[in-house]
Each structure stands twice: as structure tokens, then as C-alpha cells.
Design a protein around this motif. Structure first.
Motif, PDB file in Angstrom:
ATOM      1  N   TRP A 197       0.857  -1.184   0.000  1.00 48.83           N
ATOM      2  CA  TRP A 197       0.000   0.000   0.000  1.00 48.83           C
ATOM      3  C   TRP A 197       0.887   1.225   0.000  1.00 48.83           C
ATOM      4  CZ3 TRP A 197      -0.224   4.084   3.418  1.00 48.83           C
ATOM      5  CH2 TRP A 197      -1.340   4.930   3.335  1.00 48.83           C
ATOM      6  N   SER A 198       0.408   2.331  -0.560  1.00 50.28           N
ATOM      7  CA  SER A 198       1.162   3.587  -0.484  1.00 50.28           C
ATOM      8  C   SER A 198       0.223   4.770  -0.639  1.00 50.28           C
ATOM      9  CB  SER A 198       2.251   3.643  -1.555  1.00 50.28           C
ATOM     10  OG  SER A 198       1.715   4.023  -2.812  1.00 50.28           O
ATOM     11  N   THR A 199       0.724   5.947  -0.309  1.00 51.14           N
ATOM     12  CA  THR A 199      -0.044   7.182  -0.459  1.00 51.14           C
ATOM     13  C   THR A 199       0.057   7.744  -1.874  1.00 51.14           C
ATOM     14  OG1 THR A 199       1.869   8.433   0.369  1.00 51.14           O
ATOM     15  CG2 THR A 199       0.147   7.833   1.967  1.00 51.14           C
ATOM     16  N   LYS A 200       0.957   7.161  -2.671  1.00 51.29           N
ATOM     17  CA  LYS A 200       1.155   7.594  -4.069  1.00 51.29           C
ATOM     18  C   LYS A 200       1.509   9.078  -4.148  1.00 51.29           C
ATOM     19  CE  LYS A 200      -1.792   4.026  -6.119  1.00 51.29           C
ATOM     20  NZ  LYS A 200      -1.986   3.256  -4.866  1.00 51.29           N
ATOM     21  N   THR A 201       2.343   9.494  -3.219  1.00 46.26           N
ATOM     22  CA  THR A 201       2.824  10.875  -3.208  1.00 46.26           C
ATOM     23  C   THR A 201       4.277  10.899  -3.669  1.00 46.26           C
ATOM     24  OG1 THR A 201       3.291  10.567  -0.848  1.00 46.26           O
ATOM     25  CG2 THR A 201       1.286  11.742  -1.423  1.00 46.26           C
ATOM     26  N   GLN A 202       4.647  11.964  -4.364  1.00 40.26           N
ATOM     27  CA  GLN A 202       6.019  12.123  -4.826  1.00 40.26           C
ATOM     28  C   GLN A 202       6.462  13.558  -4.613  1.00 40.26           C
ATOM     29  OE1 GLN A 202       6.330  10.719  -8.884  1.00 40.26           O
ATOM     30  NE2 GLN A 202       6.763   8.636  -8.202  1.00 40.26           N
ATOM     31  N   SER A 203       7.323  13.731  -3.621  1.00 40.22           N
ATOM     32  CA  SER A 203       7.839  15.065  -3.310  1.00 40.22           C
ATOM     33  C   SER A 203       9.033  14.895  -2.381  1.00 40.22           C
ATOM     34  CB  SER A 203       6.765  15.926  -2.631  1.00 40.22           C
ATOM     35  OG  SER A 203       7.268  17.204  -2.320  1.00 40.22           O
ATOM     36  N   LYS A 204      10.209  15.152  -2.877  1.00 35.41           N
ATOM     37  CA  LYS A 204      11.416  14.958  -2.067  1.00 35.41           C
ATOM     38  C   LYS A 204      11.350  15.795  -0.800  1.00 35.41           C
ATOM     39  CE  LYS A 204      14.636  13.602  -5.712  1.00 35.41           C
ATOM     40  NZ  LYS A 204      15.915  13.907  -6.411  1.00 35.41           N
ATOM     41  N   GLY A 205      11.733  15.171   0.310  1.00 36.58           N
ATOM     42  CA  GLY A 205      11.693  15.863   1.585  1.00 36.58           C
ATOM     43  C   GLY A 205      10.356  15.773   2.283  1.00 36.58           C
ATOM     44  N   ALA A 206       9.394  15.034   1.709  1.00 36.75           N
ATOM     45  CA  ALA A 206       8.076  14.894   2.326  1.00 36.75           C
ATOM     46  C   ALA A 206       8.159  14.120   3.634  1.00 36.75           C
ATOM     47  CB  ALA A 206       7.116  14.203   1.365  1.00 36.75           C
ATOM     48  N   GLN A 211      -1.465  13.617  13.240  1.00 38.56           N
ATOM     49  CA  GLN A 211      -1.804  14.882  13.888  1.00 38.56           C
ATOM     50  C   GLN A 211      -2.634  14.678  15.152  1.00 38.56           C
ATOM     51  OE1 GLN A 211      -1.691  17.744   9.952  1.00 38.56           O
ATOM     52  NE2 GLN A 211      -3.661  17.331  10.864  1.00 38.56           N
ATOM     53  N   THR A 212      -2.620  15.682  15.994  1.00 39.05           N
ATOM     54  CA  THR A 212      -3.368  15.611  17.244  1.00 39.05           C
ATOM     55  C   THR A 212      -4.875  15.684  17.010  1.00 39.05           C
ATOM     56  OG1 THR A 212      -3.086  18.003  17.541  1.00 39.05           O
ATOM     57  CG2 THR A 212      -1.491  16.569  18.629  1.00 39.05           C
ATOM     58  N   ASP A 213      -5.302  16.117  15.818  1.00 41.02           N
ATOM     59  CA  ASP A 213      -6.731  16.147  15.506  1.00 41.02           C
ATOM     60  C   ASP A 213      -7.230  14.808  14.957  1.00 41.02           C
ATOM     61  OD1 ASP A 213      -5.649  16.111  12.983  1.00 41.02           O
ATOM     62  OD2 ASP A 213      -6.674  17.892  12.251  1.00 41.02           O
ATOM     63  N   GLY A 214      -6.304  13.806  14.851  1.00 42.66           N
ATOM     64  CA  GLY A 214      -6.691  12.482  14.385  1.00 42.66           C
ATOM     65  C   GLY A 214      -6.491  12.241  12.909  1.00 42.66           C
ATOM     66  N   ASN A 215      -5.934  13.203  12.195  1.00 37.61           N
ATOM     67  CA  ASN A 215      -5.716  13.083  10.762  1.00 37.61           C
ATOM     68  C   ASN A 215      -4.264  12.697  10.485  1.00 37.61           C
ATOM     69  OD1 ASN A 215      -6.437  13.188   8.058  1.00 37.61           O
ATOM     70  ND2 ASN A 215      -6.324  15.414   7.894  1.00 37.61           N
ATOM     71  N   LEU A 216      -4.063  11.655   9.664  1.00 37.14           N
ATOM     72  CA  LEU A 216      -2.728  11.294   9.191  1.00 37.14           C
ATOM     73  C   LEU A 216      -2.496  12.021   7.876  1.00 37.14           C
ATOM     74  CD1 LEU A 216      -0.140   9.508   9.295  1.00 37.14           C
ATOM     75  CD2 LEU A 216      -1.435   7.794   7.993  1.00 37.14           C
ATOM     76  N   VAL A 217      -1.433  12.826   7.814  1.00 40.58           N
ATOM     77  CA  VAL A 217      -1.196  13.674   6.649  1.00 40.58           C
ATOM     78  C   VAL A 217       0.246  13.529   6.166  1.00 40.58           C
ATOM     79  CG1 VAL A 217      -1.334  16.022   5.711  1.00 40.58           C
ATOM     80  CG2 VAL A 217      -2.870  15.340   7.554  1.00 40.58           C
ATOM     81  N   VAL A 218       0.418  13.457   4.839  1.00 39.58           N
ATOM     82  CA  VAL A 218       1.736  13.541   4.228  1.00 39.58           C
ATOM     83  C   VAL A 218       1.917  14.954   3.701  1.00 39.58           C
ATOM     84  CG1 VAL A 218       3.256  12.726   2.380  1.00 39.58           C
ATOM     85  CG2 VAL A 218       1.799  11.100   3.603  1.00 39.58           C
ATOM     86  N   TYR A 219       3.000  15.612   4.136  1.00 37.57           N
ATOM     87  CA  TYR A 219       3.294  16.978   3.732  1.00 37.57           C
ATOM     88  C   TYR A 219       4.553  17.027   2.880  1.00 37.57           C
ATOM     89  CZ  TYR A 219       0.057  18.804   7.265  1.00 37.57           C
ATOM     90  OH  TYR A 219      -1.058  19.111   7.998  1.00 37.57           O
ATOM     91  N   VAL A 224       3.187  21.676   2.524  1.00 32.84           N
ATOM     92  CA  VAL A 224       1.958  21.647   1.733  1.00 32.84           C
ATOM     93  C   VAL A 224       1.386  20.233   1.812  1.00 32.84           C
ATOM     94  CG1 VAL A 224       0.953  21.885  -0.577  1.00 32.84           C
ATOM     95  CG2 VAL A 224       2.803  23.421   0.166  1.00 32.84           C
ATOM     96  N   PRO A 225       0.110  20.069   2.191  1.00 30.71           N
ATOM     97  CA  PRO A 225      -0.476  18.728   2.305  1.00 30.71           C
ATOM     98  C   PRO A 225      -0.583  18.041   0.946  1.00 30.71           C
ATOM     99  CG  PRO A 225      -2.157  20.411   2.575  1.00 30.71           C
ATOM    100  CD  PRO A 225      -0.859  21.132   2.559  1.00 30.71           C
ATOM    101  N   LEU A 226      -0.134  16.769   0.898  1.00 27.91           N
ATOM    102  CA  LEU A 226      -0.155  15.986  -0.333  1.00 27.91           C
ATOM    103  C   LEU A 226      -1.175  14.853  -0.287  1.00 27.91           C
ATOM    104  CD1 LEU A 226       3.712  15.584  -0.757  1.00 27.91           C
ATOM    105  CD2 LEU A 226       2.249  17.326  -1.812  1.00 27.91           C
ATOM    106  N   TRP A 227      -1.450  14.361   0.911  1.00 32.65           N
ATOM    107  CA  TRP A 227      -2.369  13.235   1.103  1.00 32.65           C
ATOM    108  C   TRP A 227      -2.868  13.262   2.537  1.00 32.65           C
ATOM    109  CZ3 TRP A 227      -2.492   9.310   4.611  1.00 32.65           C
ATOM    110  CH2 TRP A 227      -3.369   8.239   4.361  1.00 32.65           C
ATOM    111  N   SER A 228      -4.094  12.771   2.751  1.00 32.78           N
ATOM    112  CA  SER A 228      -4.657  12.744   4.100  1.00 32.78           C
ATOM    113  C   SER A 228      -5.586  11.548   4.270  1.00 32.78           C
ATOM    114  CB  SER A 228      -5.433  14.034   4.375  1.00 32.78           C
ATOM    115  OG  SER A 228      -6.228  13.919   5.539  1.00 32.78           O
ATOM    116  N   SER A 229      -5.643  11.023   5.499  1.00 27.38           N
ATOM    117  CA  SER A 229      -6.594   9.944   5.811  1.00 27.38           C
ATOM    118  C   SER A 229      -8.008  10.478   6.001  1.00 27.38           C
ATOM    119  CB  SER A 229      -6.146   9.206   7.080  1.00 27.38           C
ATOM    120  OG  SER A 229      -6.138  10.087   8.193  1.00 27.38           O
ATOM    121  N   LYS A 230      -8.140  11.788   6.112  1.00 28.08           N
ATOM    122  CA  LYS A 230      -9.442  12.458   6.271  1.00 28.08           C
ATOM    123  C   LYS A 230     -10.185  11.967   7.521  1.00 28.08           C
ATOM    124  CE  LYS A 230      -9.945  13.244   1.297  1.00 28.08           C
ATOM    125  NZ  LYS A 230      -8.689  12.573   0.898  1.00 28.08           N
ATOM    126  N   THR A 231      -9.439  11.774   8.585  1.00 35.47           N
ATOM    127  CA  THR A 231     -10.027  11.354   9.856  1.00 35.47           C
ATOM    128  C   THR A 231      -9.863  12.470  10.875  1.00 35.47           C
ATOM    129  OG1 THR A 231      -7.916  10.247  10.326  1.00 35.47           O
ATOM    130  CG2 THR A 231      -9.723   8.879   9.523  1.00 35.47           C
TER     131      THR A 231
END
Length: 263
Positions: A197-206, A211-219, A224-231
Motif C-alpha cells: 500500500w502507499s499514499t502515491k505521493t512524490q515530493s522529495k523531503g516529504a 496529527q493531534t486532531d486524528g488526521n494522518l497527513v503527508v506533507y 503543503v499537504p499531499l495526502w490525508s486519511s481524512k479522519t
């Protein structure tokens, strides 16, 4: 769509709170640099913390080449330094905290009787923690095999914690890894070679943030947010199960998962 405004606000707050434990933002007070150089010629400095040993505020262990120091600071943060540069920390900030190498093999930052950070390696009695000459911080078992290093998070990535290259989240059985790759993709891998499985994100240094709000985010490196679990469930943690399923959990409730169990 990911809410750019909300996730940007969240990540900036997270970084400001010192959660980026693989960079220089490690809750380091101005007095910490003096603390790490406070050894006297009359005191023998060790490179290992043995079973049952404790590092109290101001105490440290150091690599045999003298370049790397792991210190328990007075602010409650345990930090690995190269000279005056912070390399890694437990990202804890509770005065009165101590570092304990438990006899069961678990490394913990403890306040009173409460562990506020741990390595989750408590199934290997009489393991020891070593500050290595290569800048790594490693727990070795009695067979001299590594159980944990500063690049590894075992089973649970807690709220406010980050994964940055070359860090990875591993299952307790060590079969599965959720790793932040150099190309910016967050990937679940089985046995070190099979991607599931993957987030299918491509950005060097990501990097990824639970997060403390319950959302898993790739920046991206520019935050800049690239992907989120939207939770959005406060108190959530990211858990990599021995089955291979990556889950966001609140207590025992699964609020999101990768549906990769048994693969």
C-alpha cells in the motif's frame, strides 16, 4: 479534497510544539548545550545504558569516539546530540522525567510511575542501549542483535509524532514496515521488499504526521499537504498490526485502515 487551511494550521502547531524529533526542533532549551559538555575529567563516561540503569536530569552517555551524546535534559526531553546539534529526541517535555533502560528491554522516559515515551521493546530481557560511533542510538538484546534504533518506531505512532526519511514504523513481529521514502511516498512493505500500500505521493523531503486532531497527513518539505486519511478523532494513534493492517485507532476502535491484513 484535503482542507489545506486546517491541515496547515495543524502541522504548524505540531512543529511548533517540538514534535519533529528527527530535526533540530527538539524542545532544546538554551542551557542544554552546556549540559552536554558538563563531564569532568574525574568522571568516567559510558557509551551504554545497561538493564535497570537510569539517566536523571543532566546525566548522559556518550559514544566511544566522543562525538555523540545522549542526555536527559532538565526540561524532561531526552536528546541525542552531535556536538551542539540535536539529531533526535523523545520529544517529551515534562520536568522531573528520567530515562530508564528497563530490565524487560523497554527504553522509557518516566515521570513518577508513568511512562510518557517508550520504545515498545519490552519482550527482550536484559537488553542495553548504546550510543554508537556512527550517530545511531540502538537497543541490543543479549545476543547482540538490534531490537530498536532511533530510525525505528515500533507498532504505534502517537498523536503529534512524525515519520521522516529514513524513519519507519514497524510491526511488533518486524514483518511489516510503513516507511517514508526519499521520493516522498509513504509505503507499507512486507519483509523489506513487497509493497502492499502507499499514499502515491512524490515530493522529495516529504514527511508524514499523525496529527493531534486524528488526521494522518503527508506533507511536502514546504509543509503543503499531499495526502490525508481524512479522519478527525482526537486522541487517535497510528498502529501497524502484526497482520499487516495499518490502522488509525481511538482506544480499541478502528476509525481508518489500509485493508492490508493477511497480505
Amino acid at each position: 479534497m484535503i482542507s489545506t487551511k486546517s491541515v496547515r494550521t495543524e502541522v504548524l502547531a505540531t512543529l511548533a510544539a517540538g514534535a519533529m524529533a528527527a530535526t533540530g526542533a527538539l524542545l532544546v532549551p538554551a542551557t542544554a548545550q552546556a549540559t552536554t559538555t558538563a563531564a569532568t575529567s574525574a568522571t568516567k563516561v559510558y557509551d551504554a545504558l545497561k538493564p535497570g540503569q537510569v539517566l536523571r536530569a543532566g546525566q548522559f552517555i556518550r559514544s566511544t569516539n566522543g562525538q555523540y551524546t545522549f542526555v536527559m535534559q532538565t526540561d524532561g526531553n531526552a536528546v541525542l546530540y552531535k556536538g551542539k546539534s540535536a539529531l533526535w529526541s523523545t520529544a517529551t517535555n515534562r520536568k522531573g522525567a528520567v530515562v530508564v533502560m528497563q530490565k524487560n528491554g523497554n527504553l522509557e522516559v518516566v515521570v513518577g510511575r508513568t511512562a510518557i515515551w517508550q520504545s515498545n521493546t519490552g519482550t527482550s530481557p536484559n537488553a542495553r542501549l548504546v550510543v554508537q560511533n556512527d550517530s545511531n542510538l540502538v537497543i541490543y538484546n543479549t545476543r547482540n542483535k538490534p531490537n530498536w534504533s532511533r530510525y525505528m518506531v515500533v507498532q504505534v505512532l502517537g498523536a503529534g509524532r512524525l515519520l521522516q526519511t529514513p524513519q519507519y514504523l514497524t510491526s511488533l513481529n518486524r514483518v511489516y514496515r510503513l516507511q517514508m521514502q526519499t521520493d516522498g511516498n509513504l509505503v507499507l512493505v512486507k519483509n523489506g521488499k513487497t509493497p502492499l500500500w502507499s499514499t502515491k505521493t512524490q515530493s522529495k523531503g516529504a514527511f508524514a504526521v499523525m496529527q493531534t486532531d486524528g488526521n494522518l497527513v503527508v506533507y511536502s518539505a514546504a509543509k503543503v499537504p499531499l495526502w490525508s486519511s481524512k479522519t478527525t478523532r482526537k486522541g487517535s494513534a497510528l498502529v501497524l498490526q502484526n497482520t499487516g493492517d495499518v490502522q488509525i485507532m481511538v482506544g480499541r476502535t478502528v476509525v481508518w485502515h489500509t485493508s492490508t491484513a493477511g497480505r
